[in-house]
Enzyme design. Structure first.
Site, PDB file in Angstrom:
ATOM      1  N   TYR A   1       0.018   3.455  -7.746  1.00  0.00           N
ATOM      2  CA  TYR A   1       0.295   2.469  -6.695  1.00  0.00           C
ATOM      3  C   TYR A   1       1.304   1.400  -7.118  1.00  0.00           C
ATOM      4  O   TYR A   1       1.716   0.589  -6.292  1.00  0.00           O
ATOM      5  CB  TYR A   1      -0.999   1.767  -6.275  1.00  0.00           C
TER       6      TYR A   1
ATOM      7  N   HIS B   1       2.632  -1.698  -0.686  1.00  0.00           N
ATOM      8  CA  HIS B   1       1.377  -2.457  -0.597  1.00  0.00           C
ATOM      9  C   HIS B   1       1.163  -3.368  -1.805  1.00  0.00           C
ATOM     10  O   HIS B   1       0.343  -4.278  -1.751  1.00  0.00           O
ATOM     11  CB  HIS B   1       0.215  -1.467  -0.482  1.00  0.00           C
TER      12      HIS B   1
ATOM     13  N   TYR C   1      -9.293  -2.544  -5.397  1.00  0.00           N
ATOM     14  CA  TYR C   1      -8.585  -1.922  -4.279  1.00  0.00           C
ATOM     15  C   TYR C   1      -8.495  -2.932  -3.146  1.00  0.00           C
ATOM     16  O   TYR C   1      -9.305  -3.851  -3.023  1.00  0.00           O
ATOM     17  CB  TYR C   1      -9.206  -0.595  -3.839  1.00  0.00           C
TER      18      TYR C   1
ATOM     19  N   ASN D   1      -8.992  -3.162   0.050  1.00  0.00           N
ATOM     20  CA  ASN D   1     -10.024  -3.445   1.055  1.00  0.00           C
ATOM     21  C   ASN D   1     -11.184  -4.272   0.527  1.00  0.00           C
ATOM     22  O   ASN D   1     -12.013  -4.731   1.319  1.00  0.00           O
ATOM     23  CB  ASN D   1     -10.562  -2.138   1.648  1.00  0.00           C
TER      24      ASN D   1
ATOM     25  N   ASP E   1       1.787  -8.108   1.113  1.00  0.00           N
ATOM     26  CA  ASP E   1       2.792  -7.400   1.893  1.00  0.00           C
ATOM     27  C   ASP E   1       2.539  -7.632   3.383  1.00  0.00           C
ATOM     28  O   ASP E   1       1.402  -7.840   3.794  1.00  0.00           O
ATOM     29  CB  ASP E   1       2.741  -5.903   1.585  1.00  0.00           C
TER      30      ASP E   1
ATOM     31  N   ASN F   1      -6.212  -5.573   5.666  1.00  0.00           N
ATOM     32  CA  ASN F   1      -7.576  -5.427   5.147  1.00  0.00           C
ATOM     33  C   ASN F   1      -7.854  -6.293   3.925  1.00  0.00           C
ATOM     34  O   ASN F   1      -8.984  -6.747   3.730  1.00  0.00           O
ATOM     35  CB  ASN F   1      -7.874  -3.960   4.846  1.00  0.00           C
TER      36      ASN F   1
END
Length: 196
Positions: free
Chosen positions: A19, A24, A68, A70, A95, A116
């Site tokens: 990632y 993101h 993560y 969320n 972002d 989220n």
């Protein structure tokens, strides 16, 4: 509008090498650059569910949650409660789909825009009243493509624009660090000449 200087800067993103370069993770990239500017290093703190750096001279903590996106609020809430940091003393950097690459928006409170990471942060802080620095990444044009879009790297031209925006945000850090939010907002929310 709050005038308190920030005591906690949170960069939102997802952990893991896969990632690192994704759209993101713009918040992580800002925090990494800010840590370099302040001369501090991150270390993993399991009690805060993330990588943490303490810029003692600047009186600010930096946090990159490793939960993560969320579940970002779990990390934010844990550190804020432990150090008794009020929501108005928190800046969350993330972002933003609804802003073109290369543009920034600094704001206090307001809606969550379907993000989220912000939703979970607000849930753990029990308020939306904290500062956000929104880093534009653009929108894919189709809402069904959003997940795929944010989890991929930006195109080269877009990444260059995002990097320039991060540079502008870092240049405004001294104002933010002094709690000069109005001046920082005026500077950061102005559309860059190259994008007009």
């Amino acid at each position: 509008m709050s005038a308190a200087a920030p005591r906690l800067v949170v960069g939102l993103g997802n952990p893991g090498a896969e990632y690192t370069e994704t759209r993101h993770n713009a918040g992580f990239r800002f925090c990494e650059r800010l840590a370099d500017k302040l001369g501090v290093r991150f270390s993993h703190e399991s009690r805060f569910h993330g990588f943490v750096a303490n810029a003692r001279d600047a009186g600010v903590w930096l946090l990159m949650p490793q939960t993560y996106m969320n579940r970002s609020g779990q990390a934010v809430g844990a550190l804020a409660r432990f150090y008794r940091i009020a929501p108005a003393e928190i800046l969350v950097v993330h972002d933003e789909l609804d802003i073109p690459p290369g543009q920034l928006r600094l704001k206090f409170g307001g809606g969550l825009g379907g993000h989220n990471g912000l939703k979970d942060t607000s849930a753990h802080l029990a308020t939306n009243d904290y500062w956000r620095l929104r880093i534009g990444i653009g929108h894919p044009g189709d809402r069904n493509e959003v997940v795929n879009y944010v989890l991929k790297p930006a195109r080269r031209e877009e990444q260059g624009q995002i990097d320039e925006a991060l540079d502008r945000a870092l240049a405004a850090w001294p104002m933010i660090a002094r709690g000069e939010w109005n001046a920082a907002t005026t500077r950061l929310n102005a559309r860059p000449a190259a994008l007009k």
